[in-house]
Design a protein around this motif. Sequence first.
Motif, PDB file in Angstrom:
ATOM      1  N   GLY A 149       0.856  -1.244   0.007  1.00  0.00           N
ATOM      2  CA  GLY A 149      -0.099   0.038   0.000  1.00  0.00           C
ATOM      3  C   GLY A 149       0.831   1.336  -0.161  1.00  0.00           C
ATOM      4  N   GLU A 150       1.779   1.041   0.691  1.00  0.00           N
ATOM      5  CA  GLU A 150       2.900   2.637   0.655  1.00  0.00           C
ATOM      6  C   GLU A 150       3.508   2.661  -0.497  1.00  0.00           C
ATOM      7  OE1 GLU A 150       6.857   3.773   3.121  1.00  0.00           O
ATOM      8  OE2 GLU A 150       5.642   2.360   3.989  1.00  0.00           O
ATOM      9  N   ILE A 151       3.941   1.653  -1.219  1.00  0.00           N
ATOM     10  CA  ILE A 151       4.543   1.680  -2.811  1.00  0.00           C
ATOM     11  C   ILE A 151       3.527   2.288  -3.797  1.00  0.00           C
ATOM     12  CG2 ILE A 151       5.305   0.425  -4.659  1.00  0.00           C
ATOM     13  CD1 ILE A 151       6.719  -1.408  -2.601  1.00  0.00           C
ATOM     14  N   ASP A 152       2.468   1.853  -3.484  1.00  0.00           N
ATOM     15  CA  ASP A 152       1.063   2.341  -4.246  1.00  0.00           C
ATOM     16  C   ASP A 152       0.857   3.692  -4.164  1.00  0.00           C
ATOM     17  OD1 ASP A 152       1.091  -0.135  -5.349  1.00  0.00           O
ATOM     18  OD2 ASP A 152      -0.699  -1.023  -4.419  1.00  0.00           O
ATOM     19  N   ASP A 153       0.893   4.201  -3.019  1.00  0.00           N
ATOM     20  CA  ASP A 153       0.671   5.592  -2.629  1.00  0.00           C
ATOM     21  C   ASP A 153       1.572   6.386  -3.199  1.00  0.00           C
ATOM     22  OD1 ASP A 153      -0.945   7.589  -0.976  1.00  0.00           O
ATOM     23  OD2 ASP A 153       1.013   7.711  -0.071  1.00  0.00           O
ATOM     24  N   LEU A 154       3.021   5.916  -2.960  1.00  0.00           N
ATOM     25  CA  LEU A 154       4.140   6.645  -3.456  1.00  0.00           C
ATOM     26  C   LEU A 154       4.044   6.664  -4.744  1.00  0.00           C
ATOM     27  CD1 LEU A 154       6.938   5.425  -1.085  1.00  0.00           C
ATOM     28  CD2 LEU A 154       5.995   7.779  -1.102  1.00  0.00           C
ATOM     29  N   ASP A 155       3.798   5.867  -5.666  1.00  0.00           N
ATOM     30  CA  ASP A 155       3.672   5.896  -7.017  1.00  0.00           C
ATOM     31  C   ASP A 155       2.692   6.839  -7.426  1.00  0.00           C
ATOM     32  OD1 ASP A 155       5.565   3.871  -7.495  1.00  0.00           O
ATOM     33  OD2 ASP A 155       4.064   2.231  -7.639  1.00  0.00           O
ATOM     34  N   GLN A 156       1.633   7.166  -6.905  1.00  0.00           N
ATOM     35  CA  GLN A 156       0.499   7.916  -7.092  1.00  0.00           C
ATOM     36  C   GLN A 156       1.047   9.330  -6.849  1.00  0.00           C
ATOM     37  OE1 GLN A 156      -2.913   7.162  -5.286  1.00  0.00           O
ATOM     38  NE2 GLN A 156      -3.238   5.245  -6.057  1.00  0.00           N
ATOM     39  N   GLN A 157       1.659   9.533  -5.703  1.00  0.00           N
ATOM     40  CA  GLN A 157       2.312  10.702  -5.488  1.00  0.00           C
ATOM     41  C   GLN A 157       3.486  11.212  -6.630  1.00  0.00           C
ATOM     42  OE1 GLN A 157       3.457  11.495  -1.331  1.00  0.00           O
ATOM     43  NE2 GLN A 157       2.073  10.086  -0.676  1.00  0.00           N
ATOM     44  N   LEU A 158       4.291  10.272  -6.761  1.00  0.00           N
ATOM     45  CA  LEU A 158       5.246  10.554  -7.786  1.00  0.00           C
ATOM     46  C   LEU A 158       4.709  11.040  -9.293  1.00  0.00           C
ATOM     47  CD1 LEU A 158       8.248  10.666  -8.294  1.00  0.00           C
ATOM     48  CD2 LEU A 158       8.288   7.968  -8.941  1.00  0.00           C
ATOM     49  N   ALA A 159       3.506  10.126  -9.807  1.00  0.00           N
ATOM     50  CA  ALA A 159       2.904  10.538 -10.941  1.00  0.00           C
ATOM     51  C   ALA A 159       2.384  11.819 -10.979  1.00  0.00           C
ATOM     52  CB  ALA A 159       1.924   9.564 -11.315  1.00  0.00           C
ATOM     53  N   GLN A 160       1.917  12.364  -9.871  1.00  0.00           N
ATOM     54  CA  GLN A 160       1.343  13.765  -9.589  1.00  0.00           C
ATOM     55  C   GLN A 160       2.590  14.673  -9.535  1.00  0.00           C
ATOM     56  OE1 GLN A 160      -1.061  13.821  -6.337  1.00  0.00           O
ATOM     57  NE2 GLN A 160      -2.589  12.332  -7.123  1.00  0.00           N
ATOM     58  N   ALA A 161       3.536  14.467  -9.135  1.00  0.00           N
ATOM     59  CA  ALA A 161       4.713  15.337  -8.936  1.00  0.00           C
ATOM     60  C   ALA A 161       5.417  15.429 -10.254  1.00  0.00           C
ATOM     61  CB  ALA A 161       5.613  14.891  -7.688  1.00  0.00           C
ATOM     62  N   LEU A 162       5.381  14.641 -10.945  1.00  0.00           N
ATOM     63  CA  LEU A 162       5.973  14.685 -12.401  1.00  0.00           C
ATOM     64  C   LEU A 162       5.192  15.419 -13.166  1.00  0.00           C
ATOM     65  CD1 LEU A 162       7.567  11.000 -12.519  1.00  0.00           C
ATOM     66  CD2 LEU A 162       8.794  13.147 -12.212  1.00  0.00           C
ATOM     67  N   GLY A 163       5.998  16.380 -13.956  1.00  0.00           N
ATOM     68  CA  GLY A 163       4.919  17.140 -15.113  1.00  0.00           C
ATOM     69  C   GLY A 163       5.143  16.454 -16.183  1.00  0.00           C
ATOM     70  N   GLU A 164       4.838  17.295 -17.225  1.00  0.00           N
ATOM     71  CA  GLU A 164       4.864  16.553 -18.559  1.00  0.00           C
ATOM     72  C   GLU A 164       6.344  16.508 -19.017  1.00  0.00           C
ATOM     73  OE1 GLU A 164       2.773  19.230 -21.313  1.00  0.00           O
ATOM     74  OE2 GLU A 164       0.757  18.551 -20.202  1.00  0.00           O
ATOM     75  N   ASP A 165       7.092  17.230 -18.525  1.00  0.00           N
ATOM     76  CA  ASP A 165       8.691  17.190 -18.931  1.00  0.00           C
ATOM     77  C   ASP A 165       9.207  15.988 -17.965  1.00  0.00           C
ATOM     78  OD1 ASP A 165       8.288  18.373 -16.426  1.00  0.00           O
ATOM     79  OD2 ASP A 165       9.633  20.167 -16.980  1.00  0.00           O
ATOM     80  N   GLY A 166       8.382  15.546 -17.017  1.00  0.00           N
ATOM     81  CA  GLY A 166       9.075  14.283 -16.550  1.00  0.00           C
ATOM     82  C   GLY A 166       9.931  14.708 -15.150  1.00  0.00           C
TER      83      GLY A 166
ATOM     84  N   LEU B  29      10.480  11.662  -3.571  1.00  0.00           N
ATOM     85  CA  LEU B  29       9.422  10.709  -3.673  1.00  0.00           C
ATOM     86  C   LEU B  29       9.940   9.479  -4.363  1.00  0.00           C
ATOM     87  CD1 LEU B  29       6.209  12.849  -4.925  1.00  0.00           C
ATOM     88  CD2 LEU B  29       6.622  11.801  -2.846  1.00  0.00           C
ATOM     89  N   ARG B  30      10.887   9.676  -5.286  1.00  0.00           N
ATOM     90  CA  ARG B  30      11.570   8.673  -5.999  1.00  0.00           C
ATOM     91  C   ARG B  30      12.341   7.795  -4.813  1.00  0.00           C
ATOM     92  NH1 ARG B  30      13.264  11.001 -10.117  1.00  0.00           N
ATOM     93  NH2 ARG B  30      11.576  10.370 -11.383  1.00  0.00           N
ATOM     94  N   ALA B  31      13.076   8.655  -4.170  1.00  0.00           N
ATOM     95  CA  ALA B  31      14.029   7.889  -3.204  1.00  0.00           C
ATOM     96  C   ALA B  31      13.201   7.203  -2.003  1.00  0.00           C
ATOM     97  CB  ALA B  31      14.856   9.052  -2.407  1.00  0.00           C
ATOM     98  N   ARG B  32      12.308   7.806  -1.609  1.00  0.00           N
ATOM     99  CA  ARG B  32      11.381   7.068  -0.746  1.00  0.00           C
ATOM    100  C   ARG B  32      10.644   6.044  -1.390  1.00  0.00           C
ATOM    101  NH1 ARG B  32       7.017  11.265   1.184  1.00  0.00           N
ATOM    102  NH2 ARG B  32       6.217   9.270   2.281  1.00  0.00           N
ATOM    103  N   ARG B  33      10.393   5.794  -2.804  1.00  0.00           N
ATOM    104  CA  ARG B  33       9.773   4.682  -3.318  1.00  0.00           C
ATOM    105  C   ARG B  33      10.651   3.593  -3.258  1.00  0.00           C
ATOM    106  NH1 ARG B  33       9.421   1.961  -7.767  1.00  0.00           N
ATOM    107  NH2 ARG B  33       7.403   0.853  -8.398  1.00  0.00           N
ATOM    108  N   ASP B  34      12.084   3.953  -3.816  1.00  0.00           N
ATOM    109  CA  ASP B  34      12.948   3.137  -3.845  1.00  0.00           C
ATOM    110  C   ASP B  34      13.389   2.240  -2.535  1.00  0.00           C
ATOM    111  OD1 ASP B  34      13.347   3.607  -6.517  1.00  0.00           O
ATOM    112  OD2 ASP B  34      14.960   4.986  -6.292  1.00  0.00           O
ATOM    113  N   ALA B  35      13.429   3.191  -1.598  1.00  0.00           N
ATOM    114  CA  ALA B  35      13.699   2.381  -0.029  1.00  0.00           C
ATOM    115  C   ALA B  35      12.434   1.623   0.175  1.00  0.00           C
ATOM    116  CB  ALA B  35      13.588   3.595   0.856  1.00  0.00           C
ATOM    117  N   ALA B  36      11.295   2.236   0.091  1.00  0.00           N
ATOM    118  CA  ALA B  36       9.977   1.126   0.333  1.00  0.00           C
ATOM    119  C   ALA B  36       9.961  -0.254  -0.316  1.00  0.00           C
ATOM    120  CB  ALA B  36       8.549   1.992  -0.105  1.00  0.00           C
TER     121      ALA B  36
END
Length: 234
Positions: free
Chosen positions: A165-182, A190-197
């Motif tokens: 659940g924590e990884i899914d939540d971080l994926d959603q936050q990361l998708a929102q944080a990334l703009g069209e330019d990535g 967020l990416r570091a937190r996701r990798d640790a999770a």
Amino acid sequence: MEPIDYVRALIRRWPIIAIGAFRGALFAFIATPTQSAETTPVQSQYRATHTLLSTLQTFSSNSAVGTITFAQVPVFATTGEVPRLAAEQLGWAGPPAALAAQVTVETDASTGTIRFATTQENADDAVRIADTFADETVAYLSARQEEIRQTNLANSLEDVERLEGEIDDLDQQLAQALGEDGDGPGSEVLRARRDAAVREYSVAYEAFRSLSAVDEGTLNITTLERAQPVPIET
């Protein structure tokens, strides 16, 4: 007669007097009844021993027997649940502690053996008590081991589901944080937190899979010899 005459007569006849005294003592000894070995009361008792053997290749006093150590087996065998279960199995009406007091449990780390022994006036009672305590000890430790395994398995599964659940939540936050330019604001954190999770999830999942795959329901001790009555005469 003068006193000296009596002394002289006693000296002359002392062999006759000695022989008479010896005969009297001999007759008294023969006439006195003696207690022979056949009339000595003999009390017969029976000692029975149930022997368990560790199935480990190498072992010591600190080797694991389920969830406890080899040296702790006598404590669990004569205290708490095992005496209560043995008393129920044997139909013992008194306190379970009084029944447990009749059983000695000895471990030998050099041979990996555990001996349950008891001495009773009846051969069948000796066998039943020794076998019952050994059997109930194995059954109780097996059940305790499986209960702890199930608890650890449930906790491990809970960790896996939480991290998923924590990884899914971080994926959603990361998708929102990334703009069209990535490259949106805060995306690196967020990416570091996701990798640790993800790394933590891998460890938790491996632990869960190990607990699920290993069957720990059987103890690493087994019966080497069931109890047999040995007569003891006193």
